[in-house]
Design a protein around this motif. Sequence first.
Motif, PDB file in Angstrom:
ATOM      1  N   SER A   9       0.989  -1.539   0.043  1.00 31.99           N
ATOM      2  CA  SER A   9       0.003   0.096   0.030  1.00 31.99           C
ATOM      3  C   SER A   9       0.856   1.258  -0.036  1.00 31.99           C
ATOM      4  N   SER A  10       0.608   2.238  -1.184  1.00 28.90           N
ATOM      5  CA  SER A  10       1.436   3.383  -1.084  1.00 28.90           C
ATOM      6  C   SER A  10       1.223   4.610   0.006  1.00 28.90           C
ATOM      7  N   ALA A  11       0.059   4.310   0.621  1.00 27.39           N
ATOM      8  CA  ALA A  11      -0.334   5.266   1.619  1.00 27.39           C
ATOM      9  C   ALA A  11       0.322   4.589   3.112  1.00 27.39           C
ATOM     10  N   ARG A  14       4.095   5.501   2.737  1.00 26.07           N
ATOM     11  CA  ARG A  14       4.273   6.656   3.224  1.00 26.07           C
ATOM     12  C   ARG A  14       4.613   7.049   4.578  1.00 26.07           C
ATOM     13  N   LEU A  33      -5.014  -6.789   2.298  1.00 28.46           N
ATOM     14  CA  LEU A  33      -5.879  -5.882   1.369  1.00 28.46           C
ATOM     15  C   LEU A  33      -6.788  -6.928   0.481  1.00 28.46           C
ATOM     16  N   GLN A  40      -9.436  -5.112   5.362  1.00 29.51           N
ATOM     17  CA  GLN A  40      -9.876  -3.826   5.901  1.00 29.51           C
ATOM     18  C   GLN A  40     -11.137  -3.572   5.711  1.00 29.51           C
ATOM     19  N   HIS A  41     -12.089  -4.552   5.374  1.00 29.67           N
ATOM     20  CA  HIS A  41     -13.699  -4.432   5.289  1.00 29.67           C
ATOM     21  C   HIS A  41     -14.129  -4.969   6.437  1.00 29.67           C
ATOM     22  N   LEU A  53      -9.928   1.611   4.797  1.00 28.42           N
ATOM     23  CA  LEU A  53      -8.655   1.812   4.112  1.00 28.42           C
ATOM     24  C   LEU A  53      -7.277   1.809   4.992  1.00 28.42           C
ATOM     25  N   VAL A  54      -6.305   1.307   4.649  1.00 29.71           N
ATOM     26  CA  VAL A  54      -4.979   1.512   5.309  1.00 29.71           C
ATOM     27  C   VAL A  54      -4.305   2.785   5.081  1.00 29.71           C
ATOM     28  N   PRO A  55      -3.274   3.265   5.583  1.00 30.79           N
ATOM     29  CA  PRO A  55      -2.966   3.071   7.015  1.00 30.79           C
ATOM     30  C   PRO A  55      -3.913   3.747   8.249  1.00 30.79           C
ATOM     31  N   GLN A  66      -5.819   8.450   7.329  1.00 33.96           N
ATOM     32  CA  GLN A  66      -5.285   9.286   6.356  1.00 33.96           C
ATOM     33  C   GLN A  66      -3.692   9.789   6.642  1.00 33.96           C
ATOM     34  N   SER A  67      -2.893   9.443   5.555  1.00 39.53           N
ATOM     35  CA  SER A  67      -1.526   9.319   5.769  1.00 39.53           C
ATOM     36  C   SER A  67      -1.232  10.844   5.758  1.00 39.53           C
ATOM     37  N   GLN A 106      -3.446   8.938  -6.551  1.00 38.11           N
ATOM     38  CA  GLN A 106      -3.728   7.789  -5.872  1.00 38.11           C
ATOM     39  C   GLN A 106      -5.205   7.272  -5.696  1.00 38.11           C
ATOM     40  N   ASN A 110      -6.771   3.463  -6.638  1.00 37.65           N
ATOM     41  CA  ASN A 110      -6.672   2.651  -5.495  1.00 37.65           C
ATOM     42  C   ASN A 110      -7.459   1.101  -5.818  1.00 37.65           C
ATOM     43  N   LEU A 111      -7.048   0.132  -4.992  1.00 39.67           N
ATOM     44  CA  LEU A 111      -7.643  -0.974  -5.335  1.00 39.67           C
ATOM     45  C   LEU A 111      -9.318  -1.312  -5.417  1.00 39.67           C
ATOM     46  N   ARG A 112      -9.970  -0.482  -4.572  1.00 40.71           N
ATOM     47  CA  ARG A 112     -11.299  -0.502  -4.642  1.00 40.71           C
ATOM     48  C   ARG A 112     -11.843   0.140  -5.852  1.00 40.71           C
TER      49      ARG A 112
HETATM   50  N1  LIG Z   1      -5.779   8.780   1.436  1.00 39.06           N
HETATM   51  C1  LIG Z   1      -5.717   7.823   2.211  1.00 39.06           C
HETATM   52  C2  LIG Z   1      -5.648   6.510   0.955  1.00 39.06           C
HETATM   53  C3  LIG Z   1      -5.696   5.273   1.887  1.00 39.06           C
HETATM   54  C4  LIG Z   1      -5.863   4.145   0.762  1.00 39.06           C
HETATM   55  O1  LIG Z   1      -6.449   4.406  -0.165  1.00 39.06           O
HETATM   56  N2  LIG Z   1      -5.338   3.185   1.140  1.00 39.06           N
HETATM   57  C5  LIG Z   1      -5.435   1.993   0.053  1.00 39.06           C
HETATM   58  C6  LIG Z   1      -4.105   1.210   0.155  1.00 39.06           C
HETATM   59  S1  LIG Z   1      -3.096   2.546  -0.693  1.00 39.06           S
HETATM   60  C7  LIG Z   1      -6.422   1.153   0.718  1.00 39.06           C
HETATM   61  O2  LIG Z   1      -6.245   0.750   1.911  1.00 39.06           O
HETATM   62  N3  LIG Z   1      -7.004   0.330  -0.235  1.00 39.06           N
HETATM   63  C8  LIG Z   1      -7.885  -0.842   0.029  1.00 39.06           C
HETATM   64  C9  LIG Z   1      -9.225  -0.767  -0.797  1.00 39.06           C
HETATM   65  O3  LIG Z   1      -9.291  -0.086  -1.844  1.00 39.06           O
HETATM   66  O4  LIG Z   1     -10.007  -1.686  -0.794  1.00 39.06           O
HETATM   67  C10 LIG Z   1      -4.340   7.972   2.744  1.00 39.06           C
HETATM   68  O5  LIG Z   1      -3.563   8.971   2.350  1.00 39.06           O
HETATM   69  O6  LIG Z   1      -4.136   7.451   4.018  1.00 39.06           O
END
Ligand SMILES: N[C@@H](CCC(=O)N[C@@H](CS)C(=O)NCC(=O)O)C(=O)O
Length: 213
Positions: A9-11, A14, A33, A40-41, A53-55, A66-67, A106, A110-112
């Motif tokens: 996960s890029s976030a 970070r 994920l 995450q769900h 969402l992570v993190p 929110q990173s 991003q 995102n994955l979703r």
């Molecule tokens: N804006 C959020 C983005 C968080 C986010 O999108 N995380 C992604 C991984 S990078 C996630 O958890 N995706 C899971 C999904 O899409 O179900 C942040 O900066 O923390």
Amino acid sequence: MELYGYWRSSASYRVRIALKYKQLEYNYIPVHLIKDGGEQHKQSYRQLNPNGLVPTFVDGTVILHQSLAIMEYLDETYPHPSLLPGTAQQRGAIRAISLDIASELQPLINLRVQQYLMRELNLVDEQKQAWLQHWFRHSFTALERNLEEVAGNYCVGNQFSMADVCLVPQVYSAERFGIDLTPYPLLRSVYGRLSELPWVAAAHPSKQPDAEN
Ligand SMILES: N[C@@H](CCC(=O)N[C@@H](CS)C(=O)NCC(=O)O)C(=O)O
């Protein structure tokens, strides 16, 4: 301190970079994920982060998602070294690049979003790839132009900052999705320099306990 994250996960990446830059010890709790429809769900995780969402970051009684918000919290609570160094103008540039990556690009890849394109809109893999290519190209073209104005050794001048923290994981994910980085020489050279930094290298997805092949 606890960081709920996922290796790729890029976030999450970070926040790992930020924590390592500030030399803060933390307990890493993997949230897979993909497995079982995505941890995450799960209700237990959503109590910590209702967005699923992570993190998610925990510091005593403080629970944050929110990173960028987590990084600003870290910077206010553990100010040295700063993720927002320099003049007001430079800090503006740092925040702008961070938001260009974290709030504009991003979320589109995102994955979703990818899952919705494939599962609900029935796109085939080739179409999903075209979507990713389009948004990376759109964003990286603007970023390259922006870097021409503000970059030094790093994204903004010669001081490491939150903008660099956001850049590294996004370039990592671009490489993962097979994006051609040839048109962005400045981005590549800054990324190359950043990748050598020990706190960046230590945060790399491949070094995390939940890393898979
Ligand atoms: N804006 C959020 C983005 C968080 C986010 O999108 N995380 C992604 C991984 S990078 C996630 O958890 N995706 C899971 C999904 O899409 O179900 C942040 O900066 O923390």
